[in-house]
Enzyme design. Structure first.
Site, PDB file in Angstrom:
ATOM      1  NE  ARG A 133      -1.746   0.836  -7.602  1.00 29.21           N
ATOM      2  CZ  ARG A 133      -1.352   1.735  -6.694  1.00 29.21           C
ATOM      3  NH1 ARG A 133      -2.230   2.423  -6.019  1.00 29.21           N
ATOM      4  NH2 ARG A 133      -0.071   1.928  -6.466  1.00 29.21           N
ATOM      5  CD  GLU A 161       4.810  -1.472  -5.172  1.00 32.60           C
ATOM      6  OE1 GLU A 161       5.237  -2.075  -4.179  1.00 32.60           O
ATOM      7  OE2 GLU A 161       4.380  -0.307  -5.119  1.00 32.60           O
ATOM      8  CG  ASN A 163       1.083  -1.569  -4.182  1.00 28.62           C
ATOM      9  OD1 ASN A 163       2.056  -1.174  -3.559  1.00 28.62           O
ATOM     10  ND2 ASN A 163       0.905  -1.294  -5.463  1.00 28.62           N
ATOM     11  CB  SER A 168      -3.999   5.085  -2.102  1.00 28.32           C
ATOM     12  OG  SER A 168      -2.785   5.433  -2.711  1.00 28.32           O
ATOM     13  CE  LYS A 330       8.599  -2.203  -3.252  1.00 29.90           C
ATOM     14  NZ  LYS A 330       7.688  -1.709  -2.229  1.00 29.90           N
ATOM     15  CE  LYS A 387      11.540  -1.535  -7.002  1.00 29.21           C
ATOM     16  NZ  LYS A 387      10.221  -1.915  -7.543  1.00 29.21           N
ATOM     17  CD  GLU A 391       4.926  -1.952  -0.097  1.00 22.62           C
ATOM     18  OE1 GLU A 391       4.524  -1.391  -1.132  1.00 22.62           O
ATOM     19  OE2 GLU A 391       5.596  -2.992  -0.110  1.00 22.62           O
ATOM     20  N   GLY A 392       5.060   2.939  -0.137  1.00 21.69           N
ATOM     21  CA  GLY A 392       4.596   4.323  -0.020  1.00 21.69           C
ATOM     22  C   GLY A 392       5.427   5.353  -0.761  1.00 21.69           C
ATOM     23  NE  ARG A 475       0.860   5.270  -9.265  1.00 20.24           N
ATOM     24  CZ  ARG A 475       1.565   4.508  -8.452  1.00 20.24           C
ATOM     25  NH1 ARG A 475       1.951   4.970  -7.280  1.00 20.24           N
ATOM     26  NH2 ARG A 475       1.887   3.278  -8.799  1.00 20.24           N
TER      27      ARG A 475
HETATM   28  P1  ADP Z   1       6.769   1.766  -3.487  1.00 19.65           P
HETATM   29  O1  ADP Z   1       6.358   0.611  -2.660  1.00 19.65           O
HETATM   30  O2  ADP Z   1       7.508   2.799  -2.729  1.00 19.65           O
HETATM   31  O3  ADP Z   1       5.620   2.309  -4.296  1.00 19.65           O
HETATM   32  P2  ADP Z   1       7.809   0.774  -6.050  1.00 19.65           P
HETATM   33  O4  ADP Z   1       8.417  -0.552  -6.203  1.00 19.65           O
HETATM   34  O5  ADP Z   1       6.441   0.944  -6.615  1.00 19.65           O
HETATM   35  O6  ADP Z   1       7.850   1.168  -4.503  1.00 19.65           O
HETATM   36  O7  ADP Z   1       8.764   1.852  -6.690  1.00 19.65           O
HETATM   37  C1  ADP Z   1       8.446   3.236  -6.693  1.00 19.65           C
HETATM   38  C2  ADP Z   1       8.549   3.809  -8.080  1.00 19.65           C
HETATM   39  O8  ADP Z   1       9.863   3.620  -8.610  1.00 19.65           O
HETATM   40  C3  ADP Z   1       7.626   3.176  -9.096  1.00 19.65           C
HETATM   41  O9  ADP Z   1       6.347   3.775  -9.062  1.00 19.65           O
HETATM   42  C4  ADP Z   1       8.367   3.425 -10.416  1.00 19.65           C
HETATM   43  O10 ADP Z   1       8.120   4.742 -10.882  1.00 19.65           O
HETATM   44  C5  ADP Z   1       9.823   3.333  -9.993  1.00 19.65           C
HETATM   45  N1  ADP Z   1      10.319   1.962 -10.199  1.00 19.65           N
HETATM   46  C6  ADP Z   1      10.294   0.951  -9.305  1.00 19.65           C
HETATM   47  N2  ADP Z   1      10.802  -0.183  -9.829  1.00 19.65           N
HETATM   48  C7  ADP Z   1      11.151   0.104 -11.095  1.00 19.65           C
HETATM   49  C8  ADP Z   1      11.737  -0.657 -12.165  1.00 19.65           C
HETATM   50  N3  ADP Z   1      12.077  -1.927 -12.017  1.00 19.65           N
HETATM   51  N4  ADP Z   1      11.959  -0.012 -13.338  1.00 19.65           N
HETATM   52  C9  ADP Z   1      11.632   1.281 -13.507  1.00 19.65           C
HETATM   53  N5  ADP Z   1      11.089   2.040 -12.542  1.00 19.65           N
HETATM   54  C10 ADP Z   1      10.835   1.470 -11.339  1.00 19.65           C
HETATM   55 MG    MG Z   2       4.647   1.533  -5.884  1.00 21.47          MG
END
Ligand code: ADP
Ligand code: MG
Length: 499
Positions: A133, A161, A163, A168, A330, A387, A391-392, A475
């Site tokens: 995803r 990102e 996945n 899910s 990541k 980051k 994940e999660g 979401r």
């Molecule tokens: P995870 O693996 O925990 O899902 P993500 O990289 O998806 O990590 O980050 C979690 C959340 O943080 C994302 O769903 C988004 O809402 C916010 N986020 C992450 N990276 C960015 C970014 N570069 N700009 C804005 N919001 C972000």
């Molecule tokens: Mg995410």
């Protein structure tokens, strides 16, 4: 998200209570639910586990540019191909993961299992199934040019990102689109210009398409009566999302599913030493589908690590294999932003389409880029998110908290386990209401679009046998919340009205 139009429509209190009532009843009737937090989490099969509640939902679908949904869907097969190439580039992954293993305990444990599997002859199956995803936020180009604040600026897709393990919500996502389509068709929404009678609320094929991916992989395995094994977290609250895949698999492919935690797999799964056939409670397993295994908490005992190794060594098709899980790190995403790395895997128009979704991501190592990251953290931390390799949801560090957090790590070597990503700046004019635990709250919101992708390939010959886009997830979170995860308690499931 749509300039100059009032959205969502304003409701009288009677309209709102009727809408809410209809939404909750539809959600309960159609399995758009999550296990109650009060339910006994330790046993899926106890009576209290029958307590479920509607998943957090938006009251209205979110307006979204049709052309951008189509674009995101159309480039998913390119991302599928790219991540296949990365997952098959074992020297590349080996180098990255070995470095991470020095600074991150979870990467170290995964890498150790990977090396043990390699020493014992490698995975017992060449076919590999990706259920990916790719997540996007809309970036408002207005933010790039503060003089242009007439609200007419353009927006583009930026990848948050990609996945490669346990992506899910395909089950609930399809149902959320059905819910909003029902509320619209049944007249619970007052007619406005976006929610006109002929408004475009697309059906979301995610649940059925992901099940199709699992089904096609099982067929490629080619043993009649074999089952698909879902590896799940004990006491999973999001089990209903997963159940939808099970129901579609049985319905559309006549394939049965068993559910097991890694510890269950340790005690109840066997691998034939000669044929490497995996059996669970005696049934031959064609595909192992991980909805667990992405977080250190998923490996509570040494047995759970042994189970992961056993499954990896078996002849069953894994979704994902350890290598494919590593490809979703990541750190890999950060390295790919470098054109010279991306060019190893993809070129021409495909490369442009992929890299156009990228945002600046920097390492925190001793390179020039690492130096630049340190300067940016010192001068404008408000534009970045930090980051770790997790994940999660709930793991990131945002904005001004970054410098202090890094300092708290002590040893600068540990910084290498993190990446620094520029914040994507979504348009700031979207409003919606989120219904969570029966309460409605309306405010400014941000929607994150995820596009699912299915890819089935031979990791030895690199031949791709299936590659398709498989529906989407929306979401929506309040704009003042940094994270958007639904399971982690920050967001809600939404659907789209295309504009
Ligand atoms: P995870 O693996 O925990 O899902 P993500 O990289 O998806 O990590 O980050 C979690 C959340 O943080 C994302 O769903 C988004 O809402 C916010 N986020 C992450 N990276 C960015 C970014 N570069 N700009 C804005 N919001 C972000
Ligand atoms: Mg995410």
């Amino acid at each position: 998200m749509v300039n100059g139009t009032e959205y969502p429509p304003v409701l009288t209190s009677q309209q709102e209570s009727e809408l809410l009532f209809a939404l909750k009843d539809w959600a309960l009737t159609h399995g758009l639910v999550i296990r109650s937090s009060s339910a006994n989490a330790s046993a899926e099969q106890t009576e209290s586990s029958a307590l479920a509640t509607p998943v957090p939902l938006t009251l209205f679908p979110s307006p979204y540019p049709k052309s951008l949904l189509q674009h995101a869907r159309s480039i998913q097969p390119l991302f599928n191909d790219l991540y296949v190439k990365i997952a098959d580039d074992l020297p590349f992954l080996d180098a990255i993961t070995a470095n991470l293993a020095k600074v991150d305990t979870f990467s170290k444990d995964l890498y150790r299992i990977y090396k043990e599997v390699e020493a014992e002859g490698g995975p017992g199956q060449d076919l590999s199934l990706g259920i990916f995803r790719s997540d996007y936020l809309l970036h408002s180009n207005n933010h790039d040019d503060d003089d242009n604040d007439d609200g007419s600026g353009s927006v583009s897709l930026r990848q948050v990102e990609l996945n490669t393990i346990a992506a899910s919500f395909m089950g609930l996502s399809s149902r959320a689109s059905d819910l909003h389509r029902f509320l619209h068709a049944a007249g619970y929404y007052p007619e406005g210009n976006i929610l006109s009678r002929d408004a475009d609320l697309p059906e979301n094929p995610a649940a059925r398409q992901i099940a199709r991916g699992l089904g096609l992989a099982a067929q490629a395995y080619g043993v009649k009566e074999s089952i698909v094994l879902f590896i799940v977290q004990p006491g999973e609250r999001n089990a209903f999302d997963q159940r939808w895949l099970e129901y579609h698999l049985l319905n559309d492919f006549k394939i049965r599913v068993a559910r097991a935690s890694l510890d269950d797999a340790f005690s109840r799964a066997t691998v034939d030493p000669e044929t490497k056939v995996l059996r669970y409670d005696g049934d031959e397993v064609s595909v192992v589908y991980y909805r667990s295994g992405y977080s250190p908490d998923d490996y509570p005992t040494p047995n759970s690590w042994q189970a992961r190794k056993k499954l990896e060594l078996s002849k069953a098709i894994k979704s994902p294999s350890l290598a494919t899980q590593f490809a979703g790190a990541k750190k890999v995403q950060q390295v790919l932003v470098d054109d010279s790395v991306l060019s190893n895997y993809v070129d021409g128009e495909s490369k442009t389409l992929i890299s156009d979704t990228f945002t600046e991501i920097l390492p925190l190592d001793n390179s020039d880029k690492g130096q630049r990251a340190r300067e940016l953290i010192a001068t404008r931390p408000q534009d970045f998110v930090l980051k770790p390799q997790r994940e999660g949801g709930g793991n990131n560090v945002y904005k001004e908290k970054i410098p202090e957090f890094l300092k708290s790590l002590g040893d600068e070597e540990l910084w290498k386990g993190y990446i620094l990503m520029e914040l994507i700046k979504p348009p700031s004019d979207a409003q919606n209401s989120i219904v969570r635990a029966g309460e409605v709250k309306s405010a400014q919101v941000i929607s994150e679009l995820g596009i699912y992708g299915i890819v089935l390939w031979d990791s030895k010959t690199h031949q791709v046998k299936q590659n398709f886009e498989a529906g989407w997830l929306v979401r929506t979170k309040f704009a003042d919340s940094e994270e958007g995860g639904v399971a982690a308690g920050f967001g809600s499931i939404d659907s789209l009205v295309l504009v």
